[in-house]
Design a protein around this motif. Structure first.
Motif, PDB file in Angstrom:
ATOM      1  N   ASP A  12     -25.710 -50.573  32.464  1.00  0.00           N
ATOM      2  CA  ASP A  12     -25.134 -49.286  32.058  1.00  0.00           C
ATOM      3  C   ASP A  12     -25.433 -48.998  30.592  1.00  0.00           C
ATOM      4  OD1 ASP A  12     -23.304 -46.979  32.715  1.00  0.00           O
ATOM      5  OD2 ASP A  12     -22.193 -47.847  31.046  1.00  0.00           O
ATOM      6  N   VAL A  13     -25.350 -50.017  29.731  1.00  0.00           N
ATOM      7  CA  VAL A  13     -25.652 -49.837  28.303  1.00  0.00           C
ATOM      8  C   VAL A  13     -27.125 -49.463  28.115  1.00  0.00           C
ATOM      9  CG1 VAL A  13     -25.701 -50.947  26.033  1.00  0.00           C
ATOM     10  CG2 VAL A  13     -23.841 -51.452  27.611  1.00  0.00           C
ATOM     11  N   VAL A  14     -28.012 -50.138  28.818  1.00  0.00           N
ATOM     12  CA  VAL A  14     -29.447 -49.839  28.735  1.00  0.00           C
ATOM     13  C   VAL A  14     -29.711 -48.409  29.205  1.00  0.00           C
ATOM     14  CG1 VAL A  14     -31.734 -50.424  29.649  1.00  0.00           C
ATOM     15  CG2 VAL A  14     -30.150 -52.242  28.996  1.00  0.00           C
ATOM     16  N   LYS A  15     -29.108 -48.018  30.319  1.00  0.00           N
ATOM     17  CA  LYS A  15     -29.290 -46.668  30.868  1.00  0.00           C
ATOM     18  C   LYS A  15     -28.854 -45.596  29.870  1.00  0.00           C
ATOM     19  CE  LYS A  15     -26.042 -44.596  32.777  1.00  0.00           C
ATOM     20  NZ  LYS A  15     -25.982 -43.257  32.128  1.00  0.00           N
ATOM     21  N   THR A  16     -27.679 -45.783  29.272  1.00  0.00           N
ATOM     22  CA  THR A  16     -27.162 -44.794  28.320  1.00  0.00           C
ATOM     23  C   THR A  16     -28.088 -44.650  27.123  1.00  0.00           C
ATOM     24  OG1 THR A  16     -24.879 -45.271  28.967  1.00  0.00           O
ATOM     25  CG2 THR A  16     -25.213 -44.192  26.836  1.00  0.00           C
ATOM     26  N   ASN A  17     -28.558 -45.760  26.574  1.00  0.00           N
ATOM     27  CA  ASN A  17     -29.445 -45.708  25.406  1.00  0.00           C
ATOM     28  C   ASN A  17     -30.774 -45.032  25.716  1.00  0.00           C
ATOM     29  OD1 ASN A  17     -28.575 -47.415  22.745  1.00  0.00           O
ATOM     30  ND2 ASN A  17     -27.486 -48.132  24.563  1.00  0.00           N
ATOM     31  N   LEU A  53     -38.097 -44.226  25.895  1.00  0.00           N
ATOM     32  CA  LEU A  53     -37.911 -45.678  25.918  1.00  0.00           C
ATOM     33  C   LEU A  53     -38.029 -46.179  27.353  1.00  0.00           C
ATOM     34  CD1 LEU A  53     -34.800 -46.223  23.596  1.00  0.00           C
ATOM     35  CD2 LEU A  53     -37.163 -46.830  23.068  1.00  0.00           C
ATOM     36  N   GLY A  54     -38.673 -47.318  27.530  1.00  0.00           N
ATOM     37  CA  GLY A  54     -38.689 -47.982  28.823  1.00  0.00           C
ATOM     38  C   GLY A  54     -37.476 -48.889  28.947  1.00  0.00           C
ATOM     39  N   THR A  55     -37.213 -49.371  30.144  1.00  0.00           N
ATOM     40  CA  THR A  55     -36.050 -50.228  30.377  1.00  0.00           C
ATOM     41  C   THR A  55     -36.117 -51.503  29.542  1.00  0.00           C
ATOM     42  OG1 THR A  55     -35.885 -49.370  32.640  1.00  0.00           O
ATOM     43  CG2 THR A  55     -34.705 -51.415  32.147  1.00  0.00           C
ATOM     44  N   ALA A  98     -33.781 -52.566  26.296  1.00  0.00           N
ATOM     45  CA  ALA A  98     -33.021 -53.824  26.319  1.00  0.00           C
ATOM     46  C   ALA A  98     -33.344 -54.670  25.089  1.00  0.00           C
ATOM     47  CB  ALA A  98     -33.338 -54.596  27.597  1.00  0.00           C
ATOM     48  N   ARG A  99     -34.627 -54.721  24.721  1.00  0.00           N
ATOM     49  CA  ARG A  99     -35.018 -55.476  23.525  1.00  0.00           C
ATOM     50  C   ARG A  99     -34.398 -54.890  22.270  1.00  0.00           C
ATOM     51  NH1 ARG A  99     -41.459 -56.142  24.877  1.00  0.00           N
ATOM     52  NH2 ARG A  99     -41.305 -58.029  26.184  1.00  0.00           N
ATOM     53  N   HIS A 100     -34.370 -53.552  22.184  1.00  0.00           N
ATOM     54  CA  HIS A 100     -33.794 -52.874  21.020  1.00  0.00           C
ATOM     55  C   HIS A 100     -32.300 -53.196  20.895  1.00  0.00           C
ATOM     56  CE1 HIS A 100     -32.917 -49.787  18.063  1.00  0.00           C
ATOM     57  NE2 HIS A 100     -31.950 -49.348  18.857  1.00  0.00           N
ATOM     58  N   ILE A 101     -31.583 -53.147  22.005  1.00  0.00           N
ATOM     59  CA  ILE A 101     -30.144 -53.429  21.993  1.00  0.00           C
ATOM     60  C   ILE A 101     -29.893 -54.866  21.554  1.00  0.00           C
ATOM     61  CG2 ILE A 101     -28.080 -53.671  23.452  1.00  0.00           C
ATOM     62  CD1 ILE A 101     -29.322 -51.381  25.191  1.00  0.00           C
ATOM     63  N   LYS A 123     -31.884 -56.791  19.761  1.00  0.00           N
ATOM     64  CA  LYS A 123     -32.283 -56.958  18.357  1.00  0.00           C
ATOM     65  C   LYS A 123     -31.219 -56.431  17.413  1.00  0.00           C
ATOM     66  CE  LYS A 123     -35.978 -55.776  15.085  1.00  0.00           C
ATOM     67  NZ  LYS A 123     -37.257 -55.027  14.897  1.00  0.00           N
ATOM     68  N   GLU A 124     -30.616 -55.284  17.746  1.00  0.00           N
ATOM     69  CA  GLU A 124     -29.632 -54.640  16.876  1.00  0.00           C
ATOM     70  C   GLU A 124     -28.235 -55.268  16.992  1.00  0.00           C
ATOM     71  OE1 GLU A 124     -30.086 -52.093  14.640  1.00  0.00           O
ATOM     72  OE2 GLU A 124     -32.243 -52.343  14.996  1.00  0.00           O
ATOM     73  N   HIS A 125     -27.856 -55.658  18.198  1.00  0.00           N
ATOM     74  CA  HIS A 125     -26.458 -56.060  18.409  1.00  0.00           C
ATOM     75  C   HIS A 125     -26.283 -57.426  19.067  1.00  0.00           C
ATOM     76  CE1 HIS A 125     -25.512 -51.899  17.415  1.00  0.00           C
ATOM     77  NE2 HIS A 125     -26.341 -51.504  18.356  1.00  0.00           N
ATOM     78  N   GLY A 126     -27.374 -58.072  19.470  1.00  0.00           N
ATOM     79  CA  GLY A 126     -27.246 -59.348  20.158  1.00  0.00           C
ATOM     80  C   GLY A 126     -26.749 -59.179  21.582  1.00  0.00           C
ATOM     81  N   ILE A 127     -26.348 -60.283  22.193  1.00  0.00           N
ATOM     82  CA  ILE A 127     -25.857 -60.244  23.578  1.00  0.00           C
ATOM     83  C   ILE A 127     -24.643 -59.330  23.708  1.00  0.00           C
ATOM     84  CG2 ILE A 127     -24.715 -61.626  25.379  1.00  0.00           C
ATOM     85  CD1 ILE A 127     -27.670 -62.070  25.324  1.00  0.00           C
ATOM     86  N   GLY A 128     -23.801 -59.322  22.679  1.00  0.00           N
ATOM     87  CA  GLY A 128     -22.591 -58.501  22.727  1.00  0.00           C
ATOM     88  C   GLY A 128     -22.880 -57.026  22.883  1.00  0.00           C
ATOM     89  N   GLY A 129     -24.077 -56.595  22.449  1.00  0.00           N
ATOM     90  CA  GLY A 129     -24.438 -55.190  22.568  1.00  0.00           C
ATOM     91  C   GLY A 129     -24.499 -54.709  23.996  1.00  0.00           C
ATOM     92  N   PHE A 130     -24.768 -55.611  24.924  1.00  0.00           N
ATOM     93  CA  PHE A 130     -24.853 -55.237  26.340  1.00  0.00           C
ATOM     94  C   PHE A 130     -23.480 -55.051  26.975  1.00  0.00           C
ATOM     95  CE2 PHE A 130     -28.932 -57.403  25.609  1.00  0.00           C
ATOM     96  CZ  PHE A 130     -29.800 -56.436  26.085  1.00  0.00           C
ATOM     97  N   PHE A 131     -22.434 -55.350  26.208  1.00  0.00           N
ATOM     98  CA  PHE A 131     -21.085 -55.190  26.746  1.00  0.00           C
ATOM     99  C   PHE A 131     -20.262 -54.183  25.934  1.00  0.00           C
ATOM    100  CE2 PHE A 131     -22.642 -59.125  28.448  1.00  0.00           C
ATOM    101  CZ  PHE A 131     -22.220 -59.080  29.767  1.00  0.00           C
TER     102      PHE A 131
END
Length: 278
Positions: free
Chosen positions: A214-219, A227-229, A233-236, A238-246
């Motif tokens: 859901d986080v990847v889709k929104t971004n 942006l590709g999928t 995901a790599r950008h998220i 890089k910027e926020h770490g694993i926590g960025g996906f939640f």
């Protein structure tokens, strides 16, 4: 609704009605979730909620409700009518097992997700606050003129990676939880409450598993560059770490869980009143 209407059409109408109620009630949670997923700094759900009310107004919490309605009312109807049709075709004589329930839910959601994707993209952009669209037709026109038709279908892989597993996991846990209950409970006057409770359990499980998608889709969908999928995901990461996906997990979990539980409860009650097995 006329008695001679096709059962799949009745399922569509029941689903659409349940989608209307749940969309209106839980839109603020969806907006807060989108804002959390697109903010650069880490803030809490209530901080975003209060900031929207303070800097805009309380009705801004329902920003994006128009594309949400356009997406969810027919989308939930398509989902339930497809679900009903698949179930009648493949499982008329017996109940689906856990694995089959996953495929049943995922297949129905994939159909609805593809059909409603343009409205999903527009909804995400309305809620993000990054775009000054005044209406849904205006948003479509602006996207088409500046980005092309392809923009309306951005994030399709990430959307399917989120929606199909969510629905598959949800249907599996929902159906299996109901099977564990004694017959006297599932046939009592408390059936709506039982269905809602089973829906809450299923919704929590499905929301947690599909949160990163859901986080990847929104971004992807709010980005002004394509942006590709994998790239998103790599950008998220890089910027926020694993926590960025939640990011936005709490409001999304609350919204998706309550929305799905309400939709299924209303749908099953309406189908039962029409004498149809949901």
């Amino acid at each position: 609704m006329r008695q001679h209407a096709h059962p799949a059409l009745k399922a569509f109408m029941c689903g659409s009605l349940s989608g209307t109620c749940s969309t209106l009630l839980f839109q603020p949670l969806d907006l807060v979730k989108t804002r959390l997923q697109t903010l650069q700094n880490h803030v809490g759900m209530f901080a975003v909620f209060l900031n929207v009310v303070r800097t805009e107004n309380v009705f801004s919490l329902w920003r994006g409700v128009s594309p949400s309605f356009l997406r969810c009312i027919p989308g939930v109807g398509i989902y339930f009518s497809t679900f009903y049709s698949l179930k009648q075709h493949f499982f008329q004589e017996r109940a689906a097992n856990a694995g089959e329930a996953v495929l049943l839910g995922a297949g129905a959601r994939a159909v609805a997700g593809v059909c409603m994707l343009p409205f999903t993209v527009i909804k995400a952009r309305f809620e993000s606050g990054f775009y000054n669209y005044l209406s849904v037709p205006g948003a479509v026109r602006s996207m088409y003129e500046t980005e092309g038709m392809r923009a309306l279908f951005s994030g399709l892989p990430a959307t399917l990676l989120r929606d199909a597993p969510f629905s598959g996991i949800y249907v599996m846990f929902y159906s299996q939880t109901k099977k564990l209950l004694p017959p006297e409970v599932t046939s009592s006057s408390c059936v709506p409450l039982v269905n809602f409770g089973c829906g809450v359990v299923a919704g929590i499980m499905a929301s947690v598993v599909t949160q990163p998608a859901d986080v990847v889709k929104t971004n992807i969908q709010i980005s002004k560059t394509r942006l590709g999928t994998v790239q998103a995901a790599r950008h998220i990461y890089k910027e926020h770490g694993i926590g960025g996906f939640f990011c936005g997990a709490v409001p999304r979990c609350l919204r998706r869980t309550l929305m799905a539980a309400m939709a299924w409860t209303v749908y099953e009650q309406l189908m039962a009143q029409m004498g149809l097995k949901s």
